[in-house]
Scaffold this motif. Structure first.
Motif, PDB file in Angstrom:
ATOM      1  N   LYS A 154      37.991  55.292  48.115  1.00 55.96           N
ATOM      2  CA  LYS A 154      36.893  55.443  49.072  1.00 55.96           C
ATOM      3  C   LYS A 154      35.763  54.472  48.776  1.00 55.96           C
ATOM      4  CE  LYS A 154      33.768  58.890  51.061  1.00 55.96           C
ATOM      5  NZ  LYS A 154      33.337  60.309  51.051  1.00 55.96           N
ATOM      6  N   GLU A 155      35.432  54.313  47.500  1.00 50.21           N
ATOM      7  CA  GLU A 155      34.360  53.387  47.114  1.00 50.21           C
ATOM      8  C   GLU A 155      34.678  51.959  47.535  1.00 50.21           C
ATOM      9  OE1 GLU A 155      33.890  53.861  42.941  1.00 50.21           O
ATOM     10  OE2 GLU A 155      33.008  55.882  43.084  1.00 50.21           O
ATOM     11  N   HIS A 156      35.960  51.603  47.449  1.00 52.31           N
ATOM     12  CA  HIS A 156      36.374  50.242  47.797  1.00 52.31           C
ATOM     13  C   HIS A 156      36.828  50.125  49.250  1.00 52.31           C
ATOM     14  CE1 HIS A 156      36.285  48.401  43.716  1.00 52.31           C
ATOM     15  NE2 HIS A 156      36.492  49.656  43.310  1.00 52.31           N
ATOM     16  N   LYS A 157      36.727  51.228  50.005  1.00 51.06           N
ATOM     17  CA  LYS A 157      37.088  51.253  51.422  1.00 51.06           C
ATOM     18  C   LYS A 157      38.535  50.814  51.645  1.00 51.06           C
ATOM     19  CE  LYS A 157      32.303  50.537  52.876  1.00 51.06           C
ATOM     20  NZ  LYS A 157      31.355  49.693  53.654  1.00 51.06           N
ATOM     21  N   ILE A 158      39.418  51.357  50.805  1.00 50.86           N
ATOM     22  CA  ILE A 158      40.851  51.071  50.906  1.00 50.86           C
ATOM     23  C   ILE A 158      41.579  52.368  51.245  1.00 50.86           C
ATOM     24  CG2 ILE A 158      42.914  50.284  49.657  1.00 50.86           C
ATOM     25  CD1 ILE A 158      40.998  48.702  47.815  1.00 50.86           C
ATOM     26  N   PRO A 159      42.464  52.375  52.237  1.00 52.60           N
ATOM     27  CA  PRO A 159      43.206  53.590  52.575  1.00 52.60           C
ATOM     28  C   PRO A 159      44.014  54.110  51.385  1.00 52.60           C
ATOM     29  CG  PRO A 159      43.451  51.957  54.307  1.00 52.60           C
ATOM     30  CD  PRO A 159      42.776  51.264  53.161  1.00 52.60           C
ATOM     31  N   PHE A 160      44.036  55.426  51.239  1.00 48.60           N
ATOM     32  CA  PHE A 160      44.721  56.076  50.127  1.00 48.60           C
ATOM     33  C   PHE A 160      45.800  57.008  50.678  1.00 48.60           C
ATOM     34  CE2 PHE A 160      44.354  59.459  46.594  1.00 48.60           C
ATOM     35  CZ  PHE A 160      45.353  58.857  45.850  1.00 48.60           C
ATOM     36  N   LEU A 161      47.025  56.770  50.244  1.00 51.97           N
ATOM     37  CA  LEU A 161      48.194  57.556  50.655  1.00 51.97           C
ATOM     38  C   LEU A 161      48.699  58.372  49.471  1.00 51.97           C
ATOM     39  CD1 LEU A 161      50.736  58.323  52.357  1.00 51.97           C
ATOM     40  CD2 LEU A 161      51.689  56.076  51.714  1.00 51.97           C
TER      41      LEU A 161
END
Length: 373
Positions: free
Chosen positions: A160-167
């Motif tokens: 979330k901090e790096h604004k990357i989707p997490f699956l």
């Protein structure tokens, strides 16, 4: 025969699941979205009801963002290929299943975050692997090999901090560990329906927080916008091409209701109680090695002496339904140091008992004793 292969599928389901499957097959019969008649609308209602109950289980605010697939593998492929179809870097972990590793390998641009000898990755190592074109971070909630629970909450915060989707791959944990989409900062959650959720084989699904950012893996008839050759962009139709397995989806919803009736924590604690009994028994035996750590789900990975895991399985002589080998997770075995022979895996479910622990303990004790002799 003892059934201790719940990590593959729960063999015994609640009676209500079988009854719902049969009822939906005999008295449902309609094709969801393929007509305005009563049978078709009844099928739609069954799918919506299952979305609703899974949303409650996973703390998902919009049930329509849950789509159903034939298994967790298809869900993971949908999430991975749909996110990076135009290129980009993927971060995966050594404890992931081939359902993650093979798509990443196929796409080519990926980094594997290593795990320690107990089968656990570190969130800080995931953060170190992030680069400018990282488009997706994937992590299993718990290893299907040794049961080790991964730091998905910490990884979710980093993503979330790096604004990357997490699956998150919850194939092994849905139904036995609490899953909270919001607290996990999960952009996507892949789940299996036929394991801890007590549904039939051939069921699974994917939660998609931002469906507008994900491309579907398959296109086709949805029963909506039929006058157009363009795939609908609204949920869940965007990802529901072709006839749905409505009886199985309805039965999956019944399985989830069973889980919620007794409570995820109560079920998980009971299963872990049995697994810990077996793990402790094995750790007190000569010639038996147990893998993983204490922060685990109800999966016990072990080997006897220098035997290949398949040889141990053969010596059980059909007395226990366990799984031996590599469990579709080759990199996990490198972390655990078992890449040369795999492991025997015993995995518990809600319908197992202390008698299963006692019988399995006795079987392995006899094998280990014969090795000493």
């Amino acid at each position: 025969m003892m059934y201790l292969d719940n990590a593959a599928t729960t063999l015994k389901k609640p009676a209500s699941v079988y009854m719902r499957m049969m009822y939906s097959t005999v008295f449902g019969g309609g094709n969801a979205g393929r007509g305005g008649h009563k049978r078709s609308m009844k099928a739609v209602r069954a799918i919506v009801d299952t979305q609703d109950i899974i949303a409650r289980l996973f703390n998902i605010s919009n049930p329509q963002n849950i789509v159903f697939t034939q298994n967790a593998t298809y869900a993971l492929n949908t999430a991975i290929f749909g996110t990076v179809q135009d290129g980009g870097h993927i971060i995966v972990t050594a404890m992931d299943h081939n359902s993650v590793l093979r798509p990443a390998y196929h796409l080519g641009n990926y980094t594997v975050v290593r795990a320690d000898k107990e089968g656990v990755v570190r969130a800080c190592d995931v953060e170190k692997a992030i680069c400018e074109d990282t488009r997706l971070i994937v992590c299993t909630h718990a290893s299907n090999v040794c049961g080790s629970i991964q730091p998905v909450y910490e990884i979710g915060r980093i993503a979330k901090e790096h604004k990357i989707p997490f699956l998150i791959d919850t194939a092994q944990t849905a139904g036995c560990l609490n899953i909270d989409a919001e607290k996990m900062n999960a952009d996507m959650i892949a789940f299996s329906g036929h394991k801890g959720l007590m549904g039939p084989l051939g069921t699974g699904g994917l939660y998609i927080k931002n469906p507008e950012k994900l491309s579907p893996l398959a296109l086709g008839g949805t029963g909506s916008n039929s006058e157009s050759i363009v795939q609908p962009d609204f949920m869940p139709d965007k990802f529901h091409s072709g006839t749905m397995n409505t009886p199985a989806i309805a039965a999956l919803g019944t399985g989830v209701r069973f889980i919620m009736k007794y409570g995820v924590r109560a079920i998980g604690d009971y299963e872990l109680y049995l697994a810990n009994m077996l793990r402790n028994n094995f750790m007190n035996m000569d010639n038996v090695t147990v893998y993983g750590n204490d922060n685990t789900i109800a999966t016990v990975a072990f080997n006897v002496g220098e035997l290949d895991s398949e040889e141990t399985f053969e010596r059980l002589n059909g007395k226990a339904a366990v799984r031996a080998g590599y469990h579709c997770a080759p990199l996990a075995h490198k972390a655990l140091g078992t890449e040369d022979r795999g492991v025997v895996r015993a995995s518990f479910g809600i319908f197992n008992s202390k008698k299963d622990v006692e019988k399995m303990t006795d079987c392995i004790y006899k094998i280990s004793k014969n090795l000493k002799g």
